[in-house]
Design a protein around this motif. Sequence first.
Motif, PDB file in Angstrom:
ATOM      1  N   MET A   6       0.883  -1.085  -0.099  1.00 16.65           N
ATOM      2  CA  MET A   6       0.056  -0.051  -0.025  1.00 16.65           C
ATOM      3  C   MET A   6       0.878   1.126   0.019  1.00 16.65           C
ATOM      4  O   MET A   6       0.598   2.065  -0.683  1.00 16.65           O
ATOM      5  N   ALA A   7       1.908   1.132   0.734  1.00 14.64           N
ATOM      6  CA  ALA A   7       2.841   2.288   0.835  1.00 14.64           C
ATOM      7  C   ALA A   7       3.597   2.782  -0.644  1.00 14.64           C
ATOM      8  O   ALA A   7       3.746   3.632  -0.966  1.00 14.64           O
ATOM      9  N   VAL A   8       3.986   1.501  -1.353  1.00 13.69           N
ATOM     10  CA  VAL A   8       4.357   1.674  -2.612  1.00 13.69           C
ATOM     11  C   VAL A   8       3.334   2.360  -3.510  1.00 13.69           C
ATOM     12  O   VAL A   8       3.891   3.274  -4.081  1.00 13.69           O
ATOM     13  N   LEU A   9       2.308   1.980  -3.542  1.00  8.59           N
ATOM     14  CA  LEU A   9       1.024   2.331  -4.204  1.00  8.59           C
ATOM     15  C   LEU A   9       0.961   3.923  -3.986  1.00  8.59           C
ATOM     16  O   LEU A   9       0.903   4.456  -5.062  1.00  8.59           O
ATOM     17  N   ASN A  10       0.903   4.218  -2.646  1.00  9.92           N
ATOM     18  CA  ASN A  10       0.619   5.579  -2.231  1.00  9.92           C
ATOM     19  C   ASN A  10       1.612   6.429  -2.793  1.00  9.92           C
ATOM     20  O   ASN A  10       1.756   7.739  -3.193  1.00  9.92           O
ATOM     21  N   ALA A  11       3.071   5.876  -2.881  1.00 10.98           N
ATOM     22  CA  ALA A  11       4.119   6.999  -3.231  1.00 10.98           C
ATOM     23  C   ALA A  11       4.169   7.224  -4.691  1.00 10.98           C
ATOM     24  O   ALA A  11       4.384   8.201  -5.155  1.00 10.98           O
ATOM     25  N   ILE A  12       3.688   6.060  -5.335  1.00  8.66           N
ATOM     26  CA  ILE A  12       3.649   6.216  -6.862  1.00  8.66           C
ATOM     27  C   ILE A  12       2.614   7.210  -7.077  1.00  8.66           C
ATOM     28  O   ILE A  12       2.807   7.942  -8.117  1.00  8.66           O
ATOM     29  N   THR A  13       1.296   7.122  -6.706  1.00  5.87           N
ATOM     30  CA  THR A  13       0.157   8.085  -6.810  1.00  5.87           C
ATOM     31  C   THR A  13       0.640   9.381  -6.430  1.00  5.87           C
ATOM     32  O   THR A  13       0.462  10.222  -7.193  1.00  5.87           O
ATOM     33  N   SER A  14       1.321   9.747  -5.417  1.00 10.54           N
ATOM     34  CA  SER A  14       1.842  10.895  -5.034  1.00 10.54           C
ATOM     35  C   SER A  14       2.809  11.443  -6.083  1.00 10.54           C
ATOM     36  O   SER A  14       2.748  12.594  -6.336  1.00 10.54           O
ATOM     37  N   ASN A  15       3.737  10.679  -6.441  1.00  5.73           N
ATOM     38  CA  ASN A  15       4.613  10.975  -7.388  1.00  5.73           C
ATOM     39  C   ASN A  15       4.157  11.335  -8.881  1.00  5.73           C
ATOM     40  O   ASN A  15       4.444  12.147  -9.548  1.00  5.73           O
ATOM     41  N   ASN A  16       2.898  10.737  -9.221  1.00  7.88           N
ATOM     42  CA  ASN A  16       2.276  11.043 -10.384  1.00  7.88           C
ATOM     43  C   ASN A  16       1.635  12.307 -10.361  1.00  7.88           C
ATOM     44  O   ASN A  16       1.602  12.979 -11.444  1.00  7.88           O
ATOM     45  N   LEU A  17       1.147  12.604  -9.264  1.00  8.96           N
ATOM     46  CA  LEU A  17       0.781  14.114  -9.120  1.00  8.96           C
ATOM     47  C   LEU A  17       1.699  15.112  -9.028  1.00  8.96           C
ATOM     48  O   LEU A  17       1.206  16.069 -10.000  1.00  8.96           O
ATOM     49  N   LEU A  18       2.860  14.808  -8.553  1.00  4.21           N
ATOM     50  CA  LEU A  18       4.118  15.729  -8.742  1.00  4.21           C
ATOM     51  C   LEU A  18       4.278  15.874 -10.408  1.00  4.21           C
ATOM     52  O   LEU A  18       4.540  16.926 -10.937  1.00  4.21           O
ATOM     53  N   LYS A  19       4.326  14.691 -10.984  1.00  2.00           N
ATOM     54  CA  LYS A  19       4.742  14.766 -12.515  1.00  2.00           C
ATOM     55  C   LYS A  19       3.534  15.604 -13.341  1.00  2.00           C
ATOM     56  O   LYS A  19       4.027  16.293 -14.190  1.00  2.00           O
ATOM     57  N   MET A  20       2.253  15.511 -12.971  1.00  6.85           N
ATOM     58  CA  MET A  20       1.409  16.365 -13.528  1.00  6.85           C
ATOM     59  C   MET A  20       1.573  17.704 -13.159  1.00  6.85           C
ATOM     60  O   MET A  20       1.405  18.562 -14.238  1.00  6.85           O
ATOM     61  N   VAL A  21       1.783  18.257 -12.156  1.00  9.83           N
ATOM     62  CA  VAL A  21       2.053  19.462 -11.689  1.00  9.83           C
ATOM     63  C   VAL A  21       3.293  20.104 -12.531  1.00  9.83           C
ATOM     64  O   VAL A  21       3.387  21.213 -12.894  1.00  9.83           O
TER      65      VAL A  21
ATOM     66  N   GLY B  38      -4.624   4.684  -8.778  1.00 12.33           N
ATOM     67  CA  GLY B  38      -3.769   4.305  -7.645  1.00 12.33           C
ATOM     68  C   GLY B  38      -4.389   4.350  -6.163  1.00 12.33           C
ATOM     69  O   GLY B  38      -4.285   3.431  -5.543  1.00 12.33           O
ATOM     70  N   LEU B  39      -5.220   5.366  -6.169  1.00  6.60           N
ATOM     71  CA  LEU B  39      -6.203   5.732  -4.883  1.00  6.60           C
ATOM     72  C   LEU B  39      -6.978   4.424  -4.619  1.00  6.60           C
ATOM     73  O   LEU B  39      -7.103   3.872  -3.505  1.00  6.60           O
ATOM     74  N   LEU B  40      -7.696   3.939  -5.778  1.00  5.28           N
ATOM     75  CA  LEU B  40      -8.685   2.840  -5.633  1.00  5.28           C
ATOM     76  C   LEU B  40      -7.838   1.587  -5.279  1.00  5.28           C
ATOM     77  O   LEU B  40      -8.424   0.767  -4.400  1.00  5.28           O
ATOM     78  N   LEU B  41      -6.727   1.387  -5.884  1.00  6.60           N
ATOM     79  CA  LEU B  41      -5.943   0.066  -5.854  1.00  6.60           C
ATOM     80  C   LEU B  41      -5.471   0.050  -4.129  1.00  6.60           C
ATOM     81  O   LEU B  41      -5.737  -0.930  -3.583  1.00  6.60           O
ATOM     82  N   SER B  42      -4.934   1.220  -3.763  1.00  8.35           N
ATOM     83  CA  SER B  42      -4.523   1.232  -2.444  1.00  8.35           C
ATOM     84  C   SER B  42      -5.696   1.099  -1.392  1.00  8.35           C
ATOM     85  O   SER B  42      -5.374   0.230  -0.294  1.00  8.35           O
ATOM     86  N   PHE B  43      -6.830   1.586  -1.573  1.00  8.10           N
ATOM     87  CA  PHE B  43      -8.053   1.551  -0.773  1.00  8.10           C
ATOM     88  C   PHE B  43      -8.561   0.028  -0.752  1.00  8.10           C
ATOM     89  O   PHE B  43      -8.643  -0.652   0.283  1.00  8.10           O
ATOM     90  N   ALA B  44      -8.336  -0.568  -1.953  1.00  2.56           N
ATOM     91  CA  ALA B  44      -8.772  -2.019  -2.026  1.00  2.56           C
ATOM     92  C   ALA B  44      -7.934  -2.971  -1.056  1.00  2.56           C
ATOM     93  O   ALA B  44      -8.170  -3.929  -0.500  1.00  2.56           O
ATOM     94  N   ILE B  45      -6.536  -2.532  -1.231  1.00  4.19           N
ATOM     95  CA  ILE B  45      -5.606  -3.378  -0.205  1.00  4.19           C
ATOM     96  C   ILE B  45      -5.843  -3.019   1.060  1.00  4.19           C
ATOM     97  O   ILE B  45      -5.819  -3.969   2.005  1.00  4.19           O
ATOM     98  N   HIS B  46      -6.447  -1.819   1.601  1.00  5.85           N
ATOM     99  CA  HIS B  46      -6.639  -1.633   2.618  1.00  5.85           C
ATOM    100  C   HIS B  46      -7.923  -2.404   3.481  1.00  5.85           C
ATOM    101  O   HIS B  46      -7.594  -2.709   4.502  1.00  5.85           O
TER     102      HIS B  46
END
Length: 201
Positions: free
Chosen positions: A152-167, A192-200
């Motif tokens: 879940m932490a890996v997915l969250n980091a990737i999702t956050s990084n994608n947000l940064l790339k978009m910015v 990414g958020l949905l997959l992380s939530f599903a794992i949670h």
Amino acid sequence: IILARKSKEMPESNKLVAAIILATTMMYLRIFLLALFFNKDIAFRLAPSFALFILISALIALYFLKFHRGKPLAEVDTATIKAHGNPLEFKTALVFAALFIFFGTLTGVINKHFGTGGINALSFVVGVTDIDPFILNLFQSKWNIENAVLVMAVLNAITSNNLLKMVYGLSFGDKAIRKPLIIGFAVLIVLGLLLSFAIHL
């Protein structure tokens, strides 16, 4: 950043957007290969999510490349864009080593004092930096953290990084690529958020 800046020179915005999304597609493959090398159990747990990421991002890139008619970009005078230096420079290696040690220490402290919630929060914060040192620390499982939490932490980091790339893309790119960039990265961020939530769950 280089591709976004190139959007002020190239006449077809759709090709630049496709290239940026494809670079993100390769990020998923690269991180999966790192997981496979350092921690096969986590790699197998990540495999379904990463397969979906790769498929969706590749389809988004294909859509912008083949079916989306790019808008003509504004004609501006720009200086020649210099490529990054040698990624194997000693200075680059030192920075990576420092980040690796820093995130290793920080992750251990946060896990000790804040547990799973702290690791999840840290994974989102790390996304605004170079995520590789953080992820490599997770793959080596130095702490008593469940693999589901690490995934879940890996997915969250990737999702956050994608947000940064978009910015980055919105900040450095031509205005013609802004809308397609938002659409493409929004799909990946929500996924990414949905997959992380599903794992949670």
